[in-house]
Design a protein around this motif. Structure first.
Motif, PDB file in Angstrom:
ATOM      1  N   UNK A 103      44.831  35.265  47.910  1.00  0.00           N
ATOM      2  CA  UNK A 103      44.746  34.335  46.865  1.00  0.00           C
ATOM      3  C   UNK A 103      44.851  33.024  47.226  1.00  0.00           C
ATOM      4  N   UNK A 104      43.994  32.767  48.441  1.00  0.00           N
ATOM      5  CA  UNK A 104      44.058  31.305  49.066  1.00  0.00           C
ATOM      6  C   UNK A 104      43.430  30.400  48.265  1.00  0.00           C
ATOM      7  N   UNK A 105      42.226  30.734  47.598  1.00  0.00           N
ATOM      8  CA  UNK A 105      41.541  30.206  46.649  1.00  0.00           C
ATOM      9  C   UNK A 105      41.914  30.071  45.261  1.00  0.00           C
ATOM     10  N   UNK A 106      42.428  30.982  44.728  1.00  0.00           N
ATOM     11  CA  UNK A 106      43.108  31.327  43.402  1.00  0.00           C
ATOM     12  C   UNK A 106      44.340  30.464  42.909  1.00  0.00           C
ATOM     13  N   UNK A 107      45.242  30.165  43.816  1.00  0.00           N
ATOM     14  CA  UNK A 107      46.281  29.487  43.338  1.00  0.00           C
ATOM     15  C   UNK A 107      46.216  28.142  43.605  1.00  0.00           C
ATOM     16  N   UNK A 108      45.648  27.624  44.433  1.00  0.00           N
ATOM     17  CA  UNK A 108      45.448  26.037  44.223  1.00  0.00           C
ATOM     18  C   UNK A 108      44.411  25.742  43.252  1.00  0.00           C
ATOM     19  N   UNK A 109      43.657  26.608  42.781  1.00  0.00           N
ATOM     20  CA  UNK A 109      42.855  26.138  41.440  1.00  0.00           C
ATOM     21  C   UNK A 109      43.360  26.001  40.148  1.00  0.00           C
ATOM     22  N   UNK A 110      44.200  27.255  39.977  1.00  0.00           N
ATOM     23  CA  UNK A 110      45.169  27.458  38.947  1.00  0.00           C
ATOM     24  C   UNK A 110      45.992  26.432  38.486  1.00  0.00           C
ATOM     25  N   UNK A 111      46.698  26.044  39.894  1.00  0.00           N
ATOM     26  CA  UNK A 111      47.560  24.775  39.736  1.00  0.00           C
ATOM     27  C   UNK A 111      46.757  23.390  39.577  1.00  0.00           C
ATOM     28  N   UNK A 112      45.667  23.358  39.929  1.00  0.00           N
ATOM     29  CA  UNK A 112      44.823  21.957  39.534  1.00  0.00           C
ATOM     30  C   UNK A 112      44.198  22.027  38.491  1.00  0.00           C
ATOM     31  N   UNK A 113      43.724  23.187  37.797  1.00  0.00           N
ATOM     32  CA  UNK A 113      43.120  23.346  36.426  1.00  0.00           C
ATOM     33  C   UNK A 113      43.923  24.249  35.453  1.00  0.00           C
ATOM     34  N   UNK A 114      44.696  23.650  34.715  1.00  0.00           N
ATOM     35  CA  UNK A 114      45.502  24.279  33.953  1.00  0.00           C
ATOM     36  C   UNK A 114      44.853  25.273  33.177  1.00  0.00           C
ATOM     37  N   UNK A 115      43.667  24.995  32.471  1.00  0.00           N
ATOM     38  CA  UNK A 115      42.840  25.632  31.411  1.00  0.00           C
ATOM     39  C   UNK A 115      41.976  26.579  32.123  1.00  0.00           C
ATOM     40  N   UNK A 116      42.096  26.828  33.514  1.00  0.00           N
ATOM     41  CA  UNK A 116      41.047  27.659  34.155  1.00  0.00           C
ATOM     42  C   UNK A 116      41.528  29.059  34.279  1.00  0.00           C
ATOM     43  N   UNK A 117      40.621  29.960  33.731  1.00  0.00           N
ATOM     44  CA  UNK A 117      40.933  31.499  33.851  1.00  0.00           C
ATOM     45  C   UNK A 117      40.413  32.095  35.030  1.00  0.00           C
ATOM     46  N   UNK A 118      40.969  32.809  35.915  1.00  0.00           N
ATOM     47  CA  UNK A 118      40.430  33.549  37.010  1.00  0.00           C
ATOM     48  C   UNK A 118      40.018  34.987  37.093  1.00  0.00           C
ATOM     49  N   UNK A 119      38.982  35.651  37.134  1.00  0.00           N
ATOM     50  CA  UNK A 119      39.012  36.979  37.486  1.00  0.00           C
ATOM     51  C   UNK A 119      38.831  36.962  38.886  1.00  0.00           C
ATOM     52  N   UNK A 120      39.717  37.984  39.594  1.00  0.00           N
ATOM     53  CA  UNK A 120      39.566  38.259  41.114  1.00  0.00           C
ATOM     54  C   UNK A 120      39.674  39.532  41.358  1.00  0.00           C
ATOM     55  N   UNK A 121      38.592  39.814  42.468  1.00  0.00           N
ATOM     56  CA  UNK A 121      38.488  41.023  42.944  1.00  0.00           C
ATOM     57  C   UNK A 121      38.343  41.100  44.388  1.00  0.00           C
ATOM     58  N   UNK A 122      38.731  42.134  45.095  1.00  0.00           N
ATOM     59  CA  UNK A 122      38.764  42.093  46.399  1.00  0.00           C
ATOM     60  C   UNK A 122      38.686  43.955  46.839  1.00  0.00           C
ATOM     61  N   UNK A 123      38.064  44.293  48.041  1.00  0.00           N
ATOM     62  CA  UNK A 123      37.922  45.632  48.515  1.00  0.00           C
ATOM     63  C   UNK A 123      39.010  45.938  48.890  1.00  0.00           C
ATOM     64  N   UNK A 124      40.373  45.333  49.104  1.00  0.00           N
ATOM     65  CA  UNK A 124      41.513  45.832  49.940  1.00  0.00           C
ATOM     66  C   UNK A 124      42.556  45.849  48.763  1.00  0.00           C
ATOM     67  N   UNK A 125      43.175  47.007  48.627  1.00  0.00           N
ATOM     68  CA  UNK A 125      44.364  47.388  47.691  1.00  0.00           C
ATOM     69  C   UNK A 125      45.307  46.272  48.292  1.00  0.00           C
TER      70      UNK A 125
END
Length: 283
Positions: A103-125
């Motif tokens: 989540x090193x990309x996700x959490x800085x972005x949702x903190x900076x952009x309150x209206x942004x919605x993120x779909x996030x996927x990864x190969x690792x459970x």
């Protein structure tokens, strides 16, 4: 910049399995059990590591948790205009982060952009579990799900043409170059006709590539395996531009960033190289 025909060449020195096998055995004893296992099932190393990528990346996040990568606050500076709300639209901007890791990309972005919605996927459970256990994780802001974009259809999780921006941050390099065109077609299905792909990844000539080359850890042209079984490809600007053009994207911006990093403890200077690019969906 010249766009050249995309040819994913494979160096014959490394394509012959017996030669690959002997190189890995002789130069790095750590690879012995891994290489022996691979030799029993797969005709070449690239196929073996691609087939077992989930295992290797899951082990990576079990070992390092969320401590290996730093939060990517620089994305706001580099690409803030792509994450900002559209003043002329009442719709929430949707971002798809492919290869979200911890989540090193996700959490800085949702903190900076309150209206942004993120779909996030990864190969690792384990990576997905780390995202969901993060203190700033909120289900109304982030939908984190397990997905191997080399084989899993994103349309099973995301509506077609519903994503404004897709980020590929040190993700595309982790897969075999032969799989890259299918990944771009996969993400294109969920991207809006005027949507953007933002990419940051390893560039050809990077210190890490030179180090892997010196250890004879190349498994196909430009594609290397690290000691933990994860892989990395090193991009040129022409390769990336052609790859995306053939998948139906226009290159908006592309550049190679170079930085010298001094390691005083080891008394070495590392020439790090990254490529940064923005691509627009042509449809």
């Amino acid at each position: 910049m010249t766009v050249v025909p995309l040819a994913i060449a494979v160096d014959p020195r490394y394509c012959r399995w017996r030669h690959q096998f002997s190189l890995f055995i002789s130069h790095d004893p750590w690879f012995r059990p891994m290489a022996i296992q691979a030799a029993r099932k797969y005709p070449n190393l690239a196929e073996y590591y691609q087939k077992n990528a989930t295992k290797f990346w899951d082990n990576f996040y079990k070992r390092h948790k969320n401590k290996f990568f730093k939060d990517r606050h620089y994305l706001e500076k580099d690409w803030g205009q792509y994450f900002s709300d559209d003043a002329n639209s009442a719709n929430v901007k949707v971002l798809l982060e492919v290869g979200c890791g911890a989540g090193n990309t996700i959490f800085p972005l949702i903190a900076a952009y309150p209206e942004l919605y993120v779909q996030a996927c990864d190969i690792s459970p384990h990576a997905i579990a780390l995202v969901k256990s993060h203190a700033e994780f909120k289900e109304d802001r982030v939908n984190a799900f397990l997905c191997d974009v080399t084989v899993d259809n994103l349309l099973e999780r995301i509506n077609p043409s519903s994503v404004d921006v897709i980020t590929l941050i040190f993700m595309l390099s982790a897969v075999s170059p032969h799989k890259m065109p299918s990944i771009l077609q996969n993400i294109k299905r969920v991207l809006k006709p005027d949507g953007y792909v933002l990419l940051r990844d390893y560039a050809i000539g990077d210190f890490a590539q030179v180090k892997l080359e010196n250890k004879n850890q190349m498994i196909s042209e430009g594609f290397y395996v690290r000691g933990d079984g994860t892989c990395s490809f090193y991009f040129s600007e022409d390769f990336l531009s052609t790859l995306f053009f053939q998948a139906g994207f226009n290159t908006v911006d592309i550049s190679t960033y170079c930085k010298q990093i001094k390691n005083s403890h080891k008394n070495i200077t590392m020439d790090r190289r990254w490529v940064r690019a923005v691509f627009k969906n042509l449809e």
